[in-house]
Design a protein around this motif. Structure first.
Motif, PDB file in Angstrom:
ATOM      1  N   THR A   1      12.427 -27.819 -19.261  1.00 59.62           N
ATOM      2  CA  THR A   1      12.323 -26.874 -20.375  1.00 59.62           C
ATOM      3  C   THR A   1      12.902 -25.540 -19.943  1.00 59.62           C
ATOM      4  OG1 THR A   1      10.296 -27.955 -21.145  1.00 59.62           O
ATOM      5  CG2 THR A   1      10.749 -25.738 -21.981  1.00 59.62           C
ATOM      6  N   LEU A   2      13.924 -25.060 -20.668  1.00 65.64           N
ATOM      7  CA  LEU A   2      14.508 -23.758 -20.352  1.00 65.64           C
ATOM      8  C   LEU A   2      13.720 -22.634 -21.005  1.00 65.64           C
ATOM      9  CD1 LEU A   2      18.376 -24.292 -20.532  1.00 65.64           C
ATOM     10  CD2 LEU A   2      16.784 -24.704 -18.645  1.00 65.64           C
ATOM     11  N   ASN A   3      13.387 -22.820 -22.285  1.00 66.62           N
ATOM     12  CA  ASN A   3      12.645 -21.805 -23.035  1.00 66.62           C
ATOM     13  C   ASN A   3      12.027 -22.484 -24.245  1.00 66.62           C
ATOM     14  OD1 ASN A   3      14.823 -21.715 -25.151  1.00 66.62           O
ATOM     15  ND2 ASN A   3      15.976 -20.855 -23.421  1.00 66.62           N
ATOM     16  N   ALA A   4      11.437 -21.728 -25.118  1.00 67.00           N
ATOM     17  CA  ALA A   4      10.729 -22.305 -26.267  1.00 67.00           C
ATOM     18  C   ALA A   4      11.640 -23.064 -27.212  1.00 67.00           C
ATOM     19  CB  ALA A   4      10.007 -21.195 -27.028  1.00 67.00           C
ATOM     20  N   ASN A   5      12.943 -22.841 -27.106  1.00 65.71           N
ATOM     21  CA  ASN A   5      13.871 -23.447 -28.063  1.00 65.71           C
ATOM     22  C   ASN A   5      14.925 -24.335 -27.424  1.00 65.71           C
ATOM     23  OD1 ASN A   5      13.558 -20.212 -29.131  1.00 65.71           O
ATOM     24  ND2 ASN A   5      12.839 -21.860 -30.461  1.00 65.71           N
ATOM     25  N   THR A   6      14.817 -24.561 -26.110  1.00 65.45           N
ATOM     26  CA  THR A   6      15.898 -25.277 -25.439  1.00 65.45           C
ATOM     27  C   THR A   6      15.372 -26.203 -24.355  1.00 65.45           C
ATOM     28  OG1 THR A   6      17.229 -23.276 -25.737  1.00 65.45           O
ATOM     29  CG2 THR A   6      18.170 -25.029 -24.384  1.00 65.45           C
ATOM     30  N   LEU A   7      15.804 -27.475 -24.409  1.00 66.36           N
ATOM     31  CA  LEU A   7      15.471 -28.459 -23.388  1.00 66.36           C
ATOM     32  C   LEU A   7      16.772 -28.994 -22.794  1.00 66.36           C
ATOM     33  CD1 LEU A   7      12.903 -30.611 -25.445  1.00 66.36           C
ATOM     34  CD2 LEU A   7      12.406 -28.600 -24.030  1.00 66.36           C
TER      35      LEU A   7
END
Length: 466
Positions: A267-273
């Motif tokens: 998981t990079l951030n809340a909007n990006t995997l």
């Protein structure tokens, strides 16, 4: 609990020196100087008794609410683990004083190192006692501050006195230089003692006290954002209260599937995997998350490139780490939604990383993982062929097939039976395993994902500022 360490690159450390008796030195205070500079000039240099000896003046309460049962338990633990002058001298009262020092430090948002500086000073000056007034001496409180520091009631307030000491440190060490300067040097700069070596000799015990007492003051806070992939290829999102381990939302599922068989996920951030595809090509996909409120909605996975044949992936907020056949590689991620050109610096860290699970612990360069034999390991990654490995547990972690961390020493271990367990590492960057404790199950069933990953650094404790 046994803790083992091996390194890809080692540096030596000078052992703490033995403290020596000190003489009192008095400095002149200029009342025209104010702020942090005034506190620097107001340094009260003190001749403290040996911590184990009786105080010349009666100590007064540190915590207005008094000592607690936990204080007494911690005191017994410390008496068996300290190695300096405080060994055998800790009691519930002294622990309550240490607790107030740490509380004051936490209220300022300072890291644990600041509390170590304050406690090393208190050990030398008073044996961690809040000394009351002496008709023949105006030095009082935990740090034996003289009248130039402030009114008697303030100097006898551990919170005020500790925060005043920290303000003095900031004045003496601008640009956060105190974070790297030797503990004893910082204490001496504030106190101006005749025997400057006294403080460094107590730094190790001060660190032990902080390590043990800090959890009584500050625990994890925030929401762990956990993403997952079900056997069907559908995506899930679950929120967990890091402080209690309670799910704050039921798992949200996607209606659609990834469209390929996933192998590893970060998981990079809340909007990006980032998800790799099973197979020899090592395809790496970026998955853009659009919504996780009522249903999990995401865009069509975007193929970034091939060659990412990693069995495990994790992201620490700066670097992406991947393991293939025991080989650890590190990549720099230069964008929140990276293209292949934003994934750079393919660095071979080293071999011998035969891990079953892998997670980033929240601070850049720190990883944690488990082996098939059940060992719990942590790593400090510096660069190519430069890393340190710590064994936190020799066994008992073999039941977990996935490990994830949202930061701040919170670990979640997943078992194939669908259970998810929570652990708390009081000091996740110290390479020690004795402070890793089980916190019970988040759920004993229902976690049927084949891949799980936590958004990095969504859980914190005391922010590092100042």
């Amino acid at each position: 609990m046994e803790t083992a360490m091996e390194t890809g690159s080692e540096t030596g450390r000078e052992p703490g020196r033995v403290s020596r008796p000190r003489q009192r030195v008095t400095r002149t205070f200029n009342p025209l100087v104010s702020g942090a500079a005034a506190l620097v000039l107001a340094t009260a240099v003190l001749s403290a008794p040996h911590p184990a000896s009786a105080a010349t003046t009666a100590p007064v309460a540190c915590d207005p609410s008094g000592e607690t049962a936990a204080d007494a338990e911690v005191a017994a633990q410390l008496n068996a683990t300290l190695s300096g002058t405080m060994r055998g001298s800790m009691d519930a009262y002294r622990v309550s004083c240490a607790r107030m020092v740490i509380k004051a430090t936490a209220q300022l948002g300072r890291p644990e190192r600041a509390a170590v500086i304050a406690l090393a000073t208190a050990i030398v000056e008073t044996g961690v006692q809040n000394l009351g007034e002496d008709p023949g001496d105006d030095a009082l409180g935990l740090y034996r501050m003289r009248a130039a520091w402030g009114e008697t009631t303030r100097r006898l307030d551990p919170v005020w006195a500790t925060q005043a000491l920290h303000s003095s440190v900031l004045g003496l060490y601008p640009d956060r230089a105190w974070l790297t300067a030797p503990i004893g040097e910082v204490c001496q700069a504030v106190q101006g003692a005749a025997s400057p070596d006294a403080y460094q000799g107590q730094a190790a015990d001060a660190q032990t006290i902080v390590n043990t007492v800090w959890p009584l003051v500050s625990g994890p806070t925030g929401t762990a954002s956990v993403f997952g992939v079900l056997p069907s290829g559908r995506l899930t999102y679950t929120a967990i209260d890091a402080a209690t381990g309670t799910r704050t939302s039921d798992p949200v599922h996607s209606a659609r599937t990834l469209g390929f068989t996933p192998k590893a996920m970060a998981t990079l951030n809340a909007n990006t995997l980032l998800v790799t595809e099973a197979g020899t090509a090592g395809n790496l996909y970026r998955v853009d998350v659009h919504d996780v409120t009522d249903s999990f909605q995401f865009g069509r996975p975007r193929l970034l490139g091939s060659g990412f044949t990693h069995d495990l992936l994790t992201y620490d907020g700066t670097f992406l780490y991947g393991i293939t056949g025991g080989v650890l590689r590190r990549y720099t991620i230069a964008a929140a939604k990276p293209s292949l050109t934003d994934i750079t610096g393919n660095t071979l860290i080293g071999t011998g990383f035969a891990l079953k699970t892998l997670a980033a612990t929240g601070l850049s360069g720190y990883l944690v993982g488990t082996t098939t034999a059940g060992a719990l390991l942590s790593y400090k990654i510096l660069g190519a062929d430069s890393w340190t490995r710590y064994q936190l547990r020799a066994s008992t972690w073999q039941g977990f097939d996935q490990l994830l961390s949202p930061g701040a020493g919170v670990y979640y271990g997943h078992k194939p039976d669908g259970s998810l367990y929570r652990y708390f590492d009081t000091h996740p960057y110290d390479g020690q395993g004795a402070d890793v404790s089980g916190q019970g199950a988040v759920d004993t069933s229902g976690w049927n994902q084949v891949l799980l990953s936590a958004q990095p650094a969504t859980v914190t404790r005391v922010p590092v500022t100042g």
